[in-house]
Scaffold this motif. Structure first.
Motif, PDB file in Angstrom:
ATOM      1  N   VAL A  82       0.857  -1.188   0.000  1.00  9.26           N
ATOM      2  CA  VAL A  82       0.000   0.000   0.000  1.00  9.26           C
ATOM      3  C   VAL A  82       0.890   1.235   0.000  1.00  9.26           C
ATOM      4  CG1 VAL A  82      -1.719   1.315   1.285  1.00  9.26           C
ATOM      5  CG2 VAL A  82      -1.892  -1.174   1.145  1.00  9.26           C
ATOM      6  N   THR A  83       0.658   2.120  -0.959  1.00  7.97           N
ATOM      7  CA  THR A  83       1.454   3.336  -1.095  1.00  7.97           C
ATOM      8  C   THR A  83       0.663   4.599  -0.770  1.00  7.97           C
ATOM      9  OG1 THR A  83       0.900   3.406  -3.456  1.00  7.97           O
ATOM     10  CG2 THR A  83       2.968   2.308  -2.824  1.00  7.97           C
ATOM     11  N   GLU A  84      -0.657   4.548  -0.920  1.00  7.95           N
ATOM     12  CA  GLU A  84      -1.490   5.718  -0.651  1.00  7.95           C
ATOM     13  C   GLU A  84      -2.766   5.273   0.058  1.00  7.95           C
ATOM     14  OE1 GLU A  84      -2.507   7.957  -4.100  1.00  7.95           O
ATOM     15  OE2 GLU A  84      -0.480   7.874  -4.966  1.00  7.95           O
ATOM     16  N   ASN A  85      -3.232   6.095   0.982  1.00  8.93           N
ATOM     17  CA  ASN A  85      -4.503   5.860   1.669  1.00  8.93           C
ATOM     18  C   ASN A  85      -5.427   7.047   1.456  1.00  8.93           C
ATOM     19  OD1 ASN A  85      -4.873   3.412   3.340  1.00  8.93           O
ATOM     20  ND2 ASN A  85      -2.886   4.007   4.173  1.00  8.93           N
ATOM     21  N   HIS A  86      -6.639   6.762   1.004  1.00  7.93           N
ATOM     22  CA  HIS A  86      -7.627   7.825   0.818  1.00  7.93           C
ATOM     23  C   HIS A  86      -8.956   7.359   1.410  1.00  7.93           C
ATOM     24  CE1 HIS A  86      -5.018   9.967  -2.054  1.00  7.93           C
ATOM     25  NE2 HIS A  86      -4.695   8.765  -2.469  1.00  7.93           N
ATOM     26  N   HIS A  87      -9.634   8.261   2.101  1.00 10.33           N
ATOM     27  CA  HIS A  87     -10.984   7.982   2.593  1.00 10.33           C
ATOM     28  C   HIS A  87     -11.881   9.106   2.101  1.00 10.33           C
ATOM     29  CE1 HIS A  87     -13.799   5.953   5.438  1.00 10.33           C
ATOM     30  NE2 HIS A  87     -14.416   7.118   5.292  1.00 10.33           N
ATOM     31  N   TRP A  88     -12.833   8.756   1.261  1.00 14.34           N
ATOM     32  CA  TRP A  88     -13.714   9.751   0.666  1.00 14.34           C
ATOM     33  C   TRP A  88     -15.085   9.717   1.322  1.00 14.34           C
ATOM     34  CZ3 TRP A  88     -12.764   8.297  -5.196  1.00 14.34           C
ATOM     35  CH2 TRP A  88     -11.466   8.674  -5.549  1.00 14.34           C
ATOM     36  N   VAL A  89     -15.611  10.880   1.613  1.00  9.27           N
ATOM     37  CA  VAL A  89     -17.006  11.025   2.006  1.00  9.27           C
ATOM     38  C   VAL A  89     -17.737  11.562   0.779  1.00  9.27           C
ATOM     39  CG1 VAL A  89     -18.632  12.140   3.561  1.00  9.27           C
ATOM     40  CG2 VAL A  89     -16.363  11.462   4.400  1.00  9.27           C
ATOM     41  N   LEU A  90     -18.701  10.790   0.276  1.00  6.49           N
ATOM     42  CA  LEU A  90     -19.338  11.112  -0.991  1.00  6.49           C
ATOM     43  C   LEU A  90     -20.709  11.752  -0.789  1.00  6.49           C
ATOM     44  CD1 LEU A  90     -18.649   7.854  -3.060  1.00  6.49           C
ATOM     45  CD2 LEU A  90     -17.216   9.899  -2.871  1.00  6.49           C
ATOM     46  N   THR A  91     -20.982  12.760  -1.606  1.00 10.75           N
ATOM     47  CA  THR A  91     -22.350  13.200  -1.853  1.00 10.75           C
ATOM     48  C   THR A  91     -22.686  12.735  -3.267  1.00 10.75           C
ATOM     49  OG1 THR A  91     -21.710  15.334  -2.809  1.00 10.75           O
ATOM     50  CG2 THR A  91     -21.974  15.228  -0.408  1.00 10.75           C
ATOM     51  N   GLU A  92     -23.845  13.086  -3.772  1.00 15.13           N
ATOM     52  CA  GLU A  92     -24.242  12.565  -5.085  1.00 15.13           C
ATOM     53  C   GLU A  92     -23.289  13.009  -6.191  1.00 15.13           C
ATOM     54  OE1 GLU A  92     -28.204  12.167  -7.929  1.00 15.13           O
ATOM     55  OE2 GLU A  92     -28.316  13.168  -5.975  1.00 15.13           O
ATOM     56  N   THR A  93     -22.678  14.161  -6.066  1.00 20.39           N
ATOM     57  CA  THR A  93     -21.825  14.656  -7.150  1.00 20.39           C
ATOM     58  C   THR A  93     -20.415  15.024  -6.708  1.00 20.39           C
ATOM     59  OG1 THR A  93     -22.628  16.924  -6.813  1.00 20.39           O
ATOM     60  CG2 THR A  93     -23.797  15.555  -8.427  1.00 20.39           C
ATOM     61  N   LYS A  94     -20.155  15.048  -5.397  1.00 25.42           N
ATOM     62  CA  LYS A  94     -18.844  15.504  -4.933  1.00 25.42           C
ATOM     63  C   LYS A  94     -18.226  14.496  -3.974  1.00 25.42           C
ATOM     64  CE  LYS A  94     -19.942  20.433  -5.358  1.00 25.42           C
ATOM     65  NZ  LYS A  94     -20.022  21.739  -4.639  1.00 25.42           N
ATOM     66  N   LYS A  95     -16.933  14.676  -3.736  1.00 28.28           N
ATOM     67  CA  LYS A  95     -16.234  13.867  -2.734  1.00 28.28           C
ATOM     68  C   LYS A  95     -15.419  14.803  -1.846  1.00 28.28           C
ATOM     69  CE  LYS A  95     -11.992  12.818  -5.342  1.00 28.28           C
ATOM     70  NZ  LYS A  95     -11.046  13.592  -4.510  1.00 28.28           N
ATOM     71  N   TYR A  96     -15.300  14.398  -0.596  1.00 27.57           N
ATOM     72  CA  TYR A  96     -14.521  15.161   0.367  1.00 27.57           C
ATOM     73  C   TYR A  96     -13.525  14.202   1.014  1.00 27.57           C
ATOM     74  CZ  TYR A  96     -18.302  18.499  -0.270  1.00 27.57           C
ATOM     75  OH  TYR A  96     -19.219  19.368  -0.821  1.00 27.57           O
ATOM     76  N   ASP A  97     -12.247  14.563   0.993  1.00 26.37           N
ATOM     77  CA  ASP A  97     -11.218  13.712   1.579  1.00 26.37           C
ATOM     78  C   ASP A  97     -11.228  13.837   3.094  1.00 26.37           C
ATOM     79  OD1 ASP A  97      -9.342  12.399  -0.521  1.00 26.37           O
ATOM     80  OD2 ASP A  97      -9.733  14.407  -1.319  1.00 26.37           O
ATOM     81  N   PHE A  98     -11.330  12.677   3.750  1.00 20.76           N
ATOM     82  CA  PHE A  98     -11.262  12.654   5.214  1.00 20.76           C
ATOM     83  C   PHE A  98      -9.785  12.550   5.596  1.00 20.76           C
ATOM     84  CE2 PHE A  98     -11.206  10.682   9.374  1.00 20.76           C
ATOM     85  CZ  PHE A  98     -12.236  11.323  10.040  1.00 20.76           C
ATOM     86  N   PRO A  99      -9.259  13.448   6.403  1.00 19.24           N
ATOM     87  CA  PRO A  99      -7.824  13.424   6.732  1.00 19.24           C
ATOM     88  C   PRO A  99      -7.442  12.203   7.572  1.00 19.24           C
ATOM     89  CG  PRO A  99      -8.967  15.115   8.001  1.00 19.24           C
ATOM     90  CD  PRO A  99      -9.960  14.598   7.015  1.00 19.24           C
ATOM     91  N   HIS A 100      -6.502  11.428   7.057  1.00 17.65           N
ATOM     92  CA  HIS A 100      -6.089  10.215   7.766  1.00 17.65           C
ATOM     93  C   HIS A 100      -5.369  10.531   9.072  1.00 17.65           C
ATOM     94  CE1 HIS A 100      -6.762   6.275   5.723  1.00 17.65           C
ATOM     95  NE2 HIS A 100      -7.222   7.088   4.805  1.00 17.65           N
ATOM     96  N   ALA A 101      -4.881  11.733   9.214  1.00 14.73           N
ATOM     97  CA  ALA A 101      -4.198  12.109  10.461  1.00 14.73           C
ATOM     98  C   ALA A 101      -5.127  12.044  11.656  1.00 14.73           C
ATOM     99  CB  ALA A 101      -3.611  13.506  10.328  1.00 14.73           C
ATOM    100  N   LEU A 102      -6.444  12.074  11.393  1.00 16.45           N
ATOM    101  CA  LEU A 102      -7.408  12.009  12.484  1.00 16.45           C
ATOM    102  C   LEU A 102      -7.660  10.583  12.960  1.00 16.45           C
ATOM    103  CD1 LEU A 102     -10.079  14.631  11.286  1.00 16.45           C
ATOM    104  CD2 LEU A 102      -8.184  14.963  12.895  1.00 16.45           C
ATOM    105  N   LEU A 103      -7.109   9.608  12.249  1.00 19.82           N
ATOM    106  CA  LEU A 103      -7.337   8.204  12.592  1.00 19.82           C
ATOM    107  C   LEU A 103      -6.177   7.656  13.414  1.00 19.82           C
ATOM    108  CD1 LEU A 103      -8.639   6.885   9.143  1.00 19.82           C
ATOM    109  CD2 LEU A 103     -10.006   7.409  11.166  1.00 19.82           C
ATOM    110  N   PRO A 104      -6.439   6.702  14.309  1.00 19.10           N
ATOM    111  CA  PRO A 104      -5.352   6.068  15.055  1.00 19.10           C
ATOM    112  C   PRO A 104      -4.367   5.394  14.106  1.00 19.10           C
ATOM    113  CG  PRO A 104      -7.494   5.484  15.979  1.00 19.10           C
ATOM    114  CD  PRO A 104      -7.759   6.166  14.677  1.00 19.10           C
TER     115      PRO A 104
END
Length: 549
Positions: A82-104
């Motif tokens: 694994v080289t990259e981690n992304h967590h997206w919060v989706l609406t019907e037309t957009k995405k918002y990146d959830f910052p991984h720094a907030l995760l343990p």
């Protein structure tokens, strides 16, 4: 007198997945270390090892490091870190990146690999055979055998050549009895023999009910310009509104992406279709952009254990043990269960070999339960035990925030003094007139597809002239209860088009079961409101034939 022949082994393992294969390898390793002779066999209902294996997958190699420390020099399929981690919060037309720094830190996937779990199992099978393990693919364990004292004696494979009407065809051959000093059940989520064992020995008396999700997956060849080996994407939010779950997209080897969608089976809208939600998810602009110009090459589906720490039953019983997803060790927030499955198989194997070396057999391996409670598997699951129930109880937004806070507290050593309760998935369903209908878009044949063309890509095949393996306790219930009150949700929660209500226009509705389409996901066995459907194994070798899922 039984017409079946019997074969004796020291250890019989039902299921050739990560848990079963790891148990077999560790058993042989322990036998060599202790200087004892040990016969081990694995029964696998799929046509080959890996044929029925389906997972994302991002694999934590923690257990593999313990099992085969030199695996990195052994031509394993774990080649894409694994080289990259992304967590997206989706609406019907957009995405918002959830910052991984907030995760343990344990949520970061550092040191993990994205891989086909089926191919990892195929490789583990070669290692098992090199250790002297006998593997029998295409042999479905259909019955648990018991000794006179009630302990498990072994299993019997199903007869071959039984016609739909129950008569013996010219090709009939009786099943084979496999006797063992200890029998391990490694059937995966909602194993049909494991379910019987849990009930017979009341293994869930001190545990909460197991709960599940359904995971649907596709493999795509994508435009090489869009492929980033090791990129891992998870999403939550759209398109789900009255259900929980989310999507994943992993950039794996050979220019492919593995993508999928899971829906927790506690949803209560009978009109919801997990398959259609998956197809709709792929049309999101952020997902479509990755897939555009690519080609879908495979499809499948599988139930997932979601209960976690509080739903783990007693693991041992007289004559055997539950290992892997037969007991349920998925770490839901991490979306990982192969490492915990492998470790539980290894622990059970160590206890069984020690018992056999001490001239024991057929008793309860209480040492295995004790080993689990002292293991990192136990600690890892306990740390996240309240995350899924929080989302279930308080909704996606508030529940996710609460889950994150609780994970940080547990990680920092503040053990929470409570554990949320779980309720069975089949108890969640509104009447058809009490829930909003969902209108799904028609598939475009480019990004989204129908179920039958999808099942075709799973290479599913069953001998048609055999008894239906999707059995009904009461044939009247699907129409008189499920259809009348709920518009028969099996028509929608099945990801393979197995269940259909026909004859409606003639005012004579009846349930038609297209058993040949079944991909062995077990969702029907789990979600049916009255628990009227009992999934049993078809002839060995039937079902999907996943190439590298």
């Amino acid at each position: 007198m039984s017409e079946r022949e019997s074969m004796p082994y020291d250890l019989v393992i039902v299921g050739g997945g990560p848990a079963g294969l790891s148990a077999a390898i560790r058993a042989k390793q322990e036998a060599q270390r202790l200087g004892v002779e040990l016969s081990v066999c694995i029964l696998e209902k799929g046509s080959e090892i890996g044929a029925h294996i389906l997972s994302g997958a991002v694999v934590d190699p923690k257990a593999l490091d313990e099992l085969l420390p030199e695996w990195r020099t052994m031509d394993s399929p774990l080649t894409v870190p694994v080289t990259e981690n992304h967590h997206w919060v989706l609406t019907e037309t957009k995405k918002y990146d959830f910052p991984h720094a907030l995760l343990p830190p344990f949520m970061q996937n550092k040191g993990c690999y994205t891989v086909s779990l089926g191919n990892l199992c195929r490789w583990l099978a070669t290692q098992a055979e090199a250790h002297g393990v006998e593997i029998f693919p295409g042999f479905a364990a259909a019955e648990v055998l018991f000794n006179d004292d009630g302990s498990v004696k072994g299993v019997a494979t199903g007869d071959m050549g039984i016609a739909k009407d129950g008569t013996k065809k010219d090709s009939w051959t009786p099943g084979l009895e496999i006797h063992a000093k200890y029998t391990f059940f490694a059937e995966g989520a909602r194993g049909h023999l494991s379910k019987q064992i849990i009930n017979r020995f009341d293994l869930r008396k001190d545990a909460q009910p197991q709960i599940y999700g359904i995971g649907l997956k596709e493999l795509w060849d994508i435009d090489p310009a869009k492929h980033v080996p090791g990129r891992v994407i998870h999403s939550q939010g759209w398109p789900l509104s009255d259900a929980n779950g989310g999507g994943f997209l992993y950039h794996q080897a050979n220019g492919q992406v593995a993508l999928g969608f899971s829906v927790w089976l506690n949803y209560d809208n009978p009109h919801l279709s997990p398959f259609e939600e998956f197809q709709r998810w792929k049309t999101h602009p952020a997902i479509r952009e990755i897939l555009q110009g690519g080609r879908r090459v495979s499809y499948g589906a599988r139930a997932i254990n979601d209960g976690g720490w509080q739903a783990v039953p007693q693991l041992s019983f007289p004559g055997g043990a539950l290992i892997g997803c037969s007991a349920g060790f998925l770490n839901v927030p991490r979306l990982k269960g192969s490492h915990t499955a492998m470790k539980t198989g290894m622990m059970a194997a160590e206890c069984a070999v020690a018992a056999i070396a001490a001239q024991r057999s057929g008793d309860r391996l209480a040492e295995y339960d004790a080993a689990y409670k002292k293991s990192w598997v136990h600690d890892e699951l306990k740390m996240v035990r309240n995350v899924l129930p929080a989302v279930e109880k308080f909704g996606t937004t508030i529940g996710t925030a609460m889950g994150g806070i609780m994970m940080w507290m547990e990680y920092l050593g503040y053990e929470l003094p409570f554990t949320f309760k779980l309720t069975p998935d089949n108890t969640h369903m509104r009447k058809k007139d009490e829930a909003p209908k969902i209108v799904y878009p028609k598939p475009d044949g480019v990004i989204s597809f129908d179920r039958l063309s999808s099942v075709f890509l799973s290479n599913t095949n069953h001998e048609e002239d055999q008894p239906c393996h999707l059995t009904l306790k009461d044939p009247s219930v699907p129409v008189e209860v499920n259809y009348a009150l709920y518009d028969e949700p099996a028509q929608r929660y099945c990801p393979a088009g197995v269940y259909e209500i026909v004859g409606v226009e003639e005012n004579a509705p009846r349930l038609q079961i297209n058993a040949q389409n079944c991909v062995h996901c077990k969702t029907c066995d789990i979600k049916d409101m009255t628990q009227n459907i009992n999934w049993v194994v078809p002839e060995g070798g039937g079902g999907p034939n996943y190439p590298n899922m």
